[in-house]
Design an enzyme around this catalytic site. Structure first.
Site, PDB file in Angstrom:
ATOM      1  N   HIS A   1      73.074 -57.586 -37.868  1.00 23.45           N
ATOM      2  CA  HIS A   1      72.390 -56.580 -38.686  1.00 23.45           C
ATOM      3  C   HIS A   1      73.122 -56.398 -40.022  1.00 23.45           C
ATOM      4  O   HIS A   1      73.479 -55.290 -40.413  1.00 23.45           O
ATOM      5  CB  HIS A   1      72.297 -55.246 -37.951  1.00 23.45           C
TER       6      HIS A   1
ATOM      7  N   ARG B   1      63.560 -55.004 -38.187  1.00 20.67           N
ATOM      8  CA  ARG B   1      64.034 -54.117 -37.137  1.00 20.67           C
ATOM      9  C   ARG B   1      63.819 -54.789 -35.785  1.00 20.67           C
ATOM     10  O   ARG B   1      62.782 -55.413 -35.542  1.00 20.67           O
ATOM     11  CB  ARG B   1      63.290 -52.762 -37.167  1.00 20.67           C
TER      12      ARG B   1
ATOM     13  N   GLU C   1      71.690 -52.650 -30.313  1.00 13.78           N
ATOM     14  CA  GLU C   1      72.823 -53.034 -31.154  1.00 13.78           C
ATOM     15  C   GLU C   1      73.979 -52.060 -30.948  1.00 13.78           C
ATOM     16  O   GLU C   1      73.743 -50.848 -30.889  1.00 13.78           O
ATOM     17  CB  GLU C   1      72.403 -53.051 -32.637  1.00 13.78           C
TER      18      GLU C   1
END
Length: 337
Positions: free
Chosen positions: A289, A241, A270
């Site tokens: 991601h 994360r 993001e």
């Protein structure tokens, strides 16, 4: 059997890769209903999905206090592992069950972390960019070292970190050190790794890969002070994360040469902001991601969701998938197994 009404909040999150045949079959088995939405805001979820019995989340729709306060159903099921978009405290207060899918993408994360590490150490991105720009940088760039002479450090030693340790211990004969307060020295030693404290992890890792959850205790644990304790040539890898790393401090450390490089699948914000300096750094590899992304992982995620829906319809709850077990004691008419 309960006739559950199930809502997929963000069915377009994975585009064409998101197919819900398994969930539909599970719902059909007890005469329930499955509805696909593309809800992105609190207001959209509250206005269109509050009356459903089960909410399915492919991405990270905001399951906030306001959403949970108005949600009349029982359970929220995450296709992923992290639940950072869910207000867990509010979920406990309002008696809402939060479930996730641990283990659904372990192999994908191991592959992705390995790819980032190898691409960084072997200058793959550096060479690719320059060749496409018309250059031929043969034997240029940072001089690579053999992994057999490097120490690979793992922050967190759970489902994805353990097979990653196998890759580098067994495949490349690297020394592997791990830092995890929930792991014993014996557990680490069973995989050929050494359990160390955080200071030692920082000080001795040539490659430091992050595999921990984002909780208050781990937020920004990789900060200015941590980077100053790392080796000047160390590589930081993050497939966990973005919030575990304080990004401005990382940028400063990279600019100052306090660490050698970074390979990041996750960021604090993001999608990445256009003015983020990381995108212009030669010693940084970025992916969007997507470490979880893969055909088998997606299929496994659907299988887990369908299984959990079926169990709920039968009045059964799979304990290993429950993120907030405090809620279980107050639930009536359900059996946890």
């Amino acid at each position: 059997m309960r006739r559950l009404r199930v809502a997929v909040l963000d069915s377009k999150y994975l585009g064409d890769a998101a197919r819900f045949e398994r969930e539909q079959a599970a719902v059909d088995a007890f005469g329930g209903q499955l509805c696909l939405f593309n809800l992105k805001t609190e207001e959209e979820i509250i206005s269109q999905a509050s009356d459903f019995d089960v909410l399915l989340c492919c991405g990270n729709p905001p399951i906030t206090r306001r959403v949970l306060e108005r949600y009349k159903g029982l359970a929220v099921i995450r296709y992923g592992i992290g639940v950072n978009s869910v207000d867990l405290q509010a979920a406990v207060e309002y008696g809402k069950l939060i479930c996730n899918s641990p283990g659904f993408c372990v192999e994908e994360l191991v592959m992705h972390a390995s790819a980032l590490i190898l691409a960084s150490l072997r200058n793959v991105a550096y060479y690719n960019q320059r060749i496409k720009a018309g250059q031929w940088p043969k034997a240029k760039g940072p001089v690579p070292r053999r992994l057999s002479g490097l120490t690979v450090g793992l922050f967190g030693f759970g489902a994805s970190a353990r097979p990653l340790a196998d890759v580098f211990i067994q495949g490349f004969h690297s020394r592997c050190i791990v830092c995890d307060p929930c792991v014993s020295r014996e557990e680490a030693a069973e995989r050929g790794a050494e359990l160390v404290d955080f200071e030692t992890l920082l000080r001795e890792s040539d490659v430091l890969s992050i595999h921990a959850p984002l909780i208050p205790a781990t937020r920004h644990v990789f900060n200015r002070d941590a980077f100053r304790k790392m080796k000047p040539g160390a590589l930081l890898v993050n497939v966990a994360r973005g919030g575990l790393v304080r990004e401005p401090d990382l940028i400063e450390a990279l600019r100052a040469g306090e660490i050698g490089g970074a390979a990041l699948d996750v960021l604090e914000t993001e999608p990445m902001l256009p003015d983020n300096p990381l995108k212009d750094m030669d010693n940084v590899i970025l992916t969007p991601h997507s470490g979880f992304f893969g055909r088998e992982a997606i299929e496994t995620g659907h299988e887990i969701a369908a299984m959990l829906i079926g169990r709920l319809a039968e009045g059964r709850i799979v304990r290993r998938n429950v993120v907030n077990p405090e809620v279980l004691e107050a639930l009536e008419g359900y059996t946890a197994e």
